[in-house]
Enzyme design. Structure first.
Site, PDB file in Angstrom:
ATOM      1  N   LYS A   8       0.789  -1.053  -0.046  1.00  0.00           N
ATOM      2  CA  LYS A   8       0.081   0.104   0.018  1.00  0.00           C
ATOM      3  C   LYS A   8       0.957   1.200  -0.009  1.00  0.00           C
ATOM      4  CE  LYS A   8      -3.891  -2.238   2.409  1.00  0.00           C
ATOM      5  NZ  LYS A   8      -4.844  -2.163   3.326  1.00  0.00           N
ATOM      6  N   TYR A  48     -12.103  -2.884  -3.782  1.00  0.00           N
ATOM      7  CA  TYR A  48     -12.616  -2.970  -2.512  1.00  0.00           C
ATOM      8  C   TYR A  48     -14.244  -3.068  -2.679  1.00  0.00           C
ATOM      9  CZ  TYR A  48      -8.278  -2.452  -0.190  1.00  0.00           C
ATOM     10  OH  TYR A  48      -7.058  -2.599   0.122  1.00  0.00           O
ATOM     11  N   ASN A 111      -1.968  -0.192   7.006  1.00  0.00           N
ATOM     12  CA  ASN A 111      -1.651  -1.622   7.396  1.00  0.00           C
ATOM     13  C   ASN A 111      -0.652  -2.365   6.442  1.00  0.00           C
ATOM     14  OD1 ASN A 111      -3.431  -2.191   5.678  1.00  0.00           O
ATOM     15  ND2 ASN A 111      -4.686  -3.539   7.070  1.00  0.00           N
ATOM     16  N   HIS A 114      -2.229  -5.587   1.684  1.00  0.00           N
ATOM     17  CA  HIS A 114      -3.562  -6.299   1.348  1.00  0.00           C
ATOM     18  C   HIS A 114      -3.213  -7.684   0.715  1.00  0.00           C
ATOM     19  CE1 HIS A 114      -7.479  -7.310   0.111  1.00  0.00           C
ATOM     20  NE2 HIS A 114      -7.029  -7.733  -1.317  1.00  0.00           N
ATOM     21  N   GLU A 125     -10.106  -9.417  -7.568  1.00  0.00           N
ATOM     22  CA  GLU A 125      -9.329  -8.462  -7.412  1.00  0.00           C
ATOM     23  C   GLU A 125      -8.212  -8.431  -8.640  1.00  0.00           C
ATOM     24  OE1 GLU A 125      -9.334  -8.887  -2.596  1.00  0.00           O
ATOM     25  OE2 GLU A 125      -7.630  -9.461  -3.648  1.00  0.00           O
TER      26      GLU A 125
HETATM   27  P1  CMP Z   1      -7.361  -4.807   3.427  1.00  0.00           P
HETATM   28  O1  CMP Z   1      -6.728  -6.354   3.816  1.00  0.00           O
HETATM   29  O2  CMP Z   1      -6.653  -4.256   2.360  1.00  0.00           O
HETATM   30  O3  CMP Z   1      -8.954  -5.072   3.027  1.00  0.00           O
HETATM   31  C1  CMP Z   1      -9.734  -4.146   3.346  1.00  0.00           C
HETATM   32  C2  CMP Z   1      -9.159  -2.795   4.223  1.00  0.00           C
HETATM   33  O4  CMP Z   1      -9.965  -2.086   4.913  1.00  0.00           O
HETATM   34  C3  CMP Z   1      -8.280  -3.287   5.409  1.00  0.00           C
HETATM   35  O5  CMP Z   1      -7.150  -3.899   4.778  1.00  0.00           O
HETATM   36  C4  CMP Z   1      -8.307  -2.109   6.274  1.00  0.00           C
HETATM   37  O6  CMP Z   1      -6.934  -1.216   5.801  1.00  0.00           O
HETATM   38  C5  CMP Z   1      -9.427  -1.549   6.220  1.00  0.00           C
HETATM   39  N1  CMP Z   1     -10.149  -1.646   7.031  1.00  0.00           N
HETATM   40  C6  CMP Z   1     -10.707  -2.792   7.784  1.00  0.00           C
HETATM   41  N2  CMP Z   1     -11.811  -2.649   8.850  1.00  0.00           N
HETATM   42  C7  CMP Z   1     -11.650  -1.082   9.004  1.00  0.00           C
HETATM   43  C8  CMP Z   1     -11.998  -0.246  10.013  1.00  0.00           C
HETATM   44  N3  CMP Z   1     -12.691  -0.904  11.032  1.00  0.00           N
HETATM   45  N4  CMP Z   1     -11.752   0.896  10.031  1.00  0.00           N
HETATM   46  C9  CMP Z   1     -10.659   1.402   8.930  1.00  0.00           C
HETATM   47  N5  CMP Z   1     -10.364   0.839   7.793  1.00  0.00           N
HETATM   48  C10 CMP Z   1     -10.623  -0.650   8.155  1.00  0.00           C
END
Ligand code: CMP
Length: 134
Positions: A8, A48, A111, A114, A125
């Protein structure tokens, strides 16, 4: 078996591309396709789409379109499950020590990475970032 990862914008900005990709090679995975790109809002919303009704959806789209990402198709035995283990829980502070999100992530939004969570997710995806994959 193949899976898809996206490094990311947070980790691309922090110059961790090499360190994170090395973890996949060190753990016996093959990097089959690799691409740096910046998603536009339509592509990000498509990628997403399962989260489109969630409260965090616009924050997620803002973040993932905020700069370049690195997408890779990763090959290995049981890759979907093993890659999910290697990246760790969604929330970096709750991810196991030694996982990529624990080491490189800073918040639930930023984070680091993904990875597809199922074969169906992978198929949906991968067509956003590698449309010619078959
Ligand atoms: P990812 O694995 O990319 O898939 C969906 C993303 O949504 C996840 O990582 C997080 O970065 C984001 N995400 C999931 N839950 C939350 C939440 N409660 N608040 C903000 N972002 C979220």
């Amino acid at each position: 078996m193949d899976t898809l990862i996206l490094l990311k914008p947070d980790v691309v900005r922090k110059n961790y591309i090499g360190k994170i990709l090395a973890k996949f090679e060190e753990n016996g995975f093959k990097i089959k396709r690799l691409k740096m790109l910046t998603l536009n809002r339509d592509e990000a919303s498509d990628f997403y789409s399962v989260h489109k009704n969630k409260s965090f959806f616009s924050e997620l789209v803002d973040f993932i379109t905020s700069g370049p990402i690195v997408a890779a198709i990763i090959e290995g035995d049981n890759a979907i499950e093993r890659v999910r283990e290697l990246i760790g829980s969604t929330k970096p502070s709750e991810a196991k020590i030694g996982t990529i999100r624990r080491e490189f992530g800073s918040s639930i939004t930023e984070n680091a990475i993904h990875a597809s969570d199922s074969h169906e997710s992978f198929i949906r995806e991968v067509r956003v970032v590698f449309p010619d994959y078959s």
